[in-house]
Design an enzyme around this catalytic site. Structure first.
Site, PDB file in Angstrom:
ATOM      1  CE1 TYR A  98     -40.011  29.831  -8.621  1.00  0.00           C
ATOM      2  CE2 TYR A  98     -41.685  31.110  -7.468  1.00  0.00           C
ATOM      3  CZ  TYR A  98     -40.978  29.933  -7.640  1.00  0.00           C
ATOM      4  OH  TYR A  98     -41.230  28.851  -6.832  1.00  0.00           O
ATOM      5  NE  ARG A 115      -1.848   4.635  -2.298  1.00  0.00           N
ATOM      6  CZ  ARG A 115      -1.924   3.385  -2.757  1.00  0.00           C
ATOM      7  NH1 ARG A 115      -1.278   3.046  -3.860  1.00  0.00           N
ATOM      8  NH2 ARG A 115      -2.642   2.474  -2.125  1.00  0.00           N
ATOM      9  CD  GLN A 158      -8.145  -3.552   8.159  1.00  0.00           C
ATOM     10  OE1 GLN A 158      -8.662  -2.834   7.297  1.00  0.00           O
ATOM     11  NE2 GLN A 158      -6.973  -4.135   7.960  1.00  0.00           N
ATOM     12  N   GLY A 161      -3.359  -3.730   6.167  1.00  0.00           N
ATOM     13  CA  GLY A 161      -3.226  -4.508   4.942  1.00  0.00           C
ATOM     14  C   GLY A 161      -4.497  -5.216   4.550  1.00  0.00           C
ATOM     15  CG  LEU A 180     -11.015  -5.879   0.792  1.00  0.00           C
ATOM     16  CD1 LEU A 180      -9.599  -6.247   0.394  1.00  0.00           C
ATOM     17  CD2 LEU A 180     -11.352  -6.474   2.157  1.00  0.00           C
ATOM     18  CB  ALA A 181     -14.423   0.126   2.048  1.00  0.00           C
TER      19      ALA A 181
HETATM   20  C1  UD1 Z   1      -4.130  -3.556  -4.140  1.00  0.00           C
HETATM   21  C2  UD1 Z   1      -3.402  -4.888  -4.357  1.00  0.00           C
HETATM   22  C3  UD1 Z   1      -2.668  -4.827  -5.699  1.00  0.00           C
HETATM   23  C4  UD1 Z   1      -3.670  -4.568  -6.817  1.00  0.00           C
HETATM   24  C5  UD1 Z   1      -4.493  -3.283  -6.521  1.00  0.00           C
HETATM   25  C6  UD1 Z   1      -5.640  -3.186  -7.512  1.00  0.00           C
HETATM   26  C7  UD1 Z   1      -2.767  -5.736  -2.139  1.00  0.00           C
HETATM   27  C8  UD1 Z   1      -1.692  -5.884  -1.164  1.00  0.00           C
HETATM   28  N1  UD1 Z   1      -2.472  -5.113  -3.272  1.00  0.00           N
HETATM   29  O1  UD1 Z   1      -3.127  -2.543  -4.102  1.00  0.00           O
HETATM   30  O2  UD1 Z   1      -2.004  -6.065  -5.949  1.00  0.00           O
HETATM   31  O3  UD1 Z   1      -2.972  -4.416  -8.054  1.00  0.00           O
HETATM   32  O4  UD1 Z   1      -5.078  -3.340  -5.210  1.00  0.00           O
HETATM   33  O5  UD1 Z   1      -6.324  -1.973  -7.407  1.00  0.00           O
HETATM   34  O6  UD1 Z   1      -3.853  -6.222  -1.920  1.00  0.00           O
HETATM   35  N2  UD1 Z   1      -7.948  -1.791   2.479  1.00  0.00           N
HETATM   36  C9  UD1 Z   1      -8.524  -2.165   3.678  1.00  0.00           C
HETATM   37  N3  UD1 Z   1      -7.730  -2.318   4.765  1.00  0.00           N
HETATM   38  C10 UD1 Z   1      -6.378  -2.149   4.703  1.00  0.00           C
HETATM   39  C11 UD1 Z   1      -5.804  -1.787   3.477  1.00  0.00           C
HETATM   40  C12 UD1 Z   1      -6.626  -1.628   2.384  1.00  0.00           C
HETATM   41  O7  UD1 Z   1      -9.731  -2.328   3.772  1.00  0.00           O
HETATM   42  O8  UD1 Z   1      -5.723  -2.317   5.751  1.00  0.00           O
HETATM   43  C13 UD1 Z   1      -8.827  -1.596   1.308  1.00  0.00           C
HETATM   44  C14 UD1 Z   1      -8.724  -0.198   0.688  1.00  0.00           C
HETATM   45  O9  UD1 Z   1      -9.701   0.672   1.208  1.00  0.00           O
HETATM   46  C15 UD1 Z   1      -8.934  -0.465  -0.793  1.00  0.00           C
HETATM   47  C16 UD1 Z   1      -8.504  -1.909  -0.982  1.00  0.00           C
HETATM   48  O10 UD1 Z   1      -8.436  -2.501   0.294  1.00  0.00           O
HETATM   49  O11 UD1 Z   1     -10.294  -0.330  -1.151  1.00  0.00           O
HETATM   50  C17 UD1 Z   1      -7.135  -2.008  -1.656  1.00  0.00           C
HETATM   51  O12 UD1 Z   1      -6.168  -1.327  -0.841  1.00  0.00           O
HETATM   52  P1  UD1 Z   1      -5.132  -0.304  -1.425  1.00  0.00           P
HETATM   53  O13 UD1 Z   1      -4.304   0.204  -0.336  1.00  0.00           O
HETATM   54  O14 UD1 Z   1      -5.778   0.655  -2.313  1.00  0.00           O
HETATM   55  O15 UD1 Z   1      -4.241  -1.316  -2.287  1.00  0.00           O
HETATM   56  P2  UD1 Z   1      -3.406  -1.032  -3.605  1.00  0.00           P
HETATM   57  O16 UD1 Z   1      -2.106  -0.452  -3.224  1.00  0.00           O
HETATM   58  O17 UD1 Z   1      -4.211  -0.302  -4.582  1.00  0.00           O
HETATM   59 CA    CA Z   2      -6.165   0.719  -4.553  1.00  0.00          CA
END
Ligand code: UD1
Ligand code: CA
Length: 458
Positions: free
Chosen positions: A365, A15, A73, A78, A8-9
């Site tokens: 050099y 932040r 996406q 989410g 997931l990226a």
């Molecule tokens: C997420 C988890 C949390 C966990 C934490 C661990 C959820 C809802 N929460 O929170 O329980 O403790 O990771 O590090 O899953 N991303 C997408 N598409 C989106 C949103 C996010 O690809 O729409 C990817 C982000 O790039 C990231 C990962 O998913 O690599 C996690 O998303 P992030 O927003 O960082 O979640 P956290 O608040 O850290």
């Molecule tokens: Ca995260």
């Protein structure tokens, strides 16, 4: 059973307070995403797919270069929605496992992932957890007795739930058919109005699916990067750990807080490393060698009894035994210093071999050159290797003496046993054999020069 890994990226990286995608920030000398991808490759995933949204050019290039499959996406709403986008790209398979990794949790190890995959054979979902003394920001794992019943995100957590220290690492392993069955049932009724992947836990628990957990042992494997503060905290922890490991193995690392081993450093006995040194990529150091403060070593091999003096940069080079290098030397790719040679302050060496016992001690050099043994290169000598279009070689044969301030215009050969007078510009090969080559204009002194120039003036 086959395995598909989804990374997931596609988050918004809000932040991070940056215009750049957070997964491209480097940690321990490599982009965050590269570490995650390396872990996915190590566990022999049959397929790896990375979820992205509006990828900047840099990210698209990275994905292409590494041959990574990607899913788009459209609007990051989410983690569950991100997984859905990936599932659309994967042909549905009954006997397939899906491993979900967070693109922002870089140091998950293949060992932990393999344990989770094993645990999945006895359950429908395996969740990677960690007991975090400071759980702020992470989803909390809520259990009923021993059984996991849900995950509550920090933003939705009550004060009581915030005290729970078992956190969700974001790493989930799940049977594909179970994931497909429940992913569509996740809603966005929460504080962030996002589709949380973590809601899978309560859905599976409510429907009597077996959920297993694996409590990851090493905190560094579980730390996620949401902000620049997270990035530097995690990197510092990792680097201190690596330096401490080496110190415990007998390497005299003078300050573990100020030694950055970002790559793979292999060290023999009795090596002494002073403060503020950075090691990247593969570096090996032979026994009884010392590295002075503020040195940068990248992809290089240092022999035994070598003395690297402070503020030296060595990148892509080989240093033989008993050499002395620096202070302030810059040894560039393709440089080979044979045993007992010396390269001193403000000397740059590139793509050149320096023979054994040869000394180049000040302000020079040396590029695209081959120097034999026991040569003395005086201060301020330059190999003029580039004519604006092509590069040419300089050869200096053994036992020669190059006077200070000499320019050797390549291609040129200085034959064995040559002496070059200081300040020469050498454009032709020298005969060697003890001869002296002088290539500079004759010195003239003009008498009464001062009187002439001030003539007419009072
Ligand atoms: C997420 C988890 C949390 C966990 C934490 C661990 C959820 C809802 N929460 O929170 O329980 O403790 O990771 O590090 O899953 N991303 C997408 N598409 C989106 C949103 C996010 O690809 O729409 C990817 C982000 O790039 C990231 C990962 O998913 O690599 C996690 O998303 P992030 O927003 O960082 O979640 P956290 O608040 O850290
Ligand atoms: Ca995260």
């Amino acid at each position: 059973m086959s395995l598909t890994t989804i990374i997931l990226a596609a988050g918004k990286s809000t932040r991070m307070l940056s215009l750049k995608s957070k997964i491209l920030f480097k940690i321990s000398a490599e982009p965050i995403i590269q570490h995650v991808y390396n872990a996915a490759r190590k566990i022999k995933s049959n397929d790896i797919i990375c979820v992205l949204s509006n990828p900047p050019e840099e990210l698209t290039k990275f994905i292409k270069e590494n041959n990574i499959k990607s899913a788009l996406q459209k609007k990051p709403s989410g983690t569950a929605d991100a997984v859905k986008s990936a599932l659309k790209k994967i042909p549905s398979k009954r006997n397939n496992n899906i491993l979900i990794l967070c693109g922002d949790v870089p140091f998950i190890s293949s060992q932990s992932l393999n344990i989770m995959i094993k645990k999945l054979s006895q359950s429908d979902l395996c969740l990677g957890t960690f007991n975090q003394a400071n759980p702020k920001g992470y989803g909390r794992v809520i259990r009923h007795g021993n059984k996991v019943i849900k995950i509550v995100e920090e933003k939705d957590a009550s004060e009581k739930i915030k005290k729970v220290t078992e956190i969700n690492t974001g790493i989930i392993c799940i049977k594909e058919h179970v994931l497909r069955k429940y992913i569509g049932k996740i809603n966005n009724n929460n504080k962030q109005k996002e589709f949380y992947l973590t809601d899978l836990i309560s859905l599976l628990s409510d429907n009597n699916h077996k959920i297993s957990t694996y409590s990851i042992k090493d905190e560094l494997e579980t730390m996620g990067i949401n902000s620049k503060k997270d990035l530097v905290d995690l990197e510092r922890k990792l680097l201190v750990k690596k330096a401490t490991n080496l110190l415990n193995k007998g390497v005299l690392i003078r300050d573990v807080q100020r030694t950055d081993i970002k790559g793979d450093l292999k060290v023999q006995k009795d090596v002494d490393i002073d403060i503020n040194c950075i090691f990247e990529d593969k570096v090996t150091i032979g026994s009884n060698s010392t590295i002075g403060h503020n040195c940068y070593l990248n992809r290089c091999k240092i022999g035994k009894n070598v003395h690297i003096k402070p503020n030296t940069i060595i990148f892509g080079a080989t240093i033989g035994d008993n050499c002395i290098v620096g202070p302030y030397a810059r040894i560039r790719p393709g440089a080979v210093l044979k045993n007992n040679s010396q390269v001193g302050n403000f000397v740059e060496v590139k793509n050149s071999t320096i023979g054994s016992g040869t000394k180049i001690n000040h302000l020079s050099y040396i590029g695209d050159a081959t120097l034999g043994s026991n040569i003395n290169v005086g201060a301020g000598c330059i190999t003029c290797n580039y004519d604006g279009e092509n590069k040419y070689k300089t050869i200096i044969e053994s036992n020669s003496f190059i006077g200070s301030g000499t320019r050797l215009v390549a291609p040129v050969t200085v034959a064995k046993g040559s002496y070059i007078a200081a300040g020469s510009t050498v454009t032709k090969d020298t005969p060697g054999g003890g001869s002296l080559t002088i290539a500079r204009s004759k010195q003239v002194s003009i008498p009464k020069w001062k009187n002439k120039t001030i003539k007419g003036k009072k």
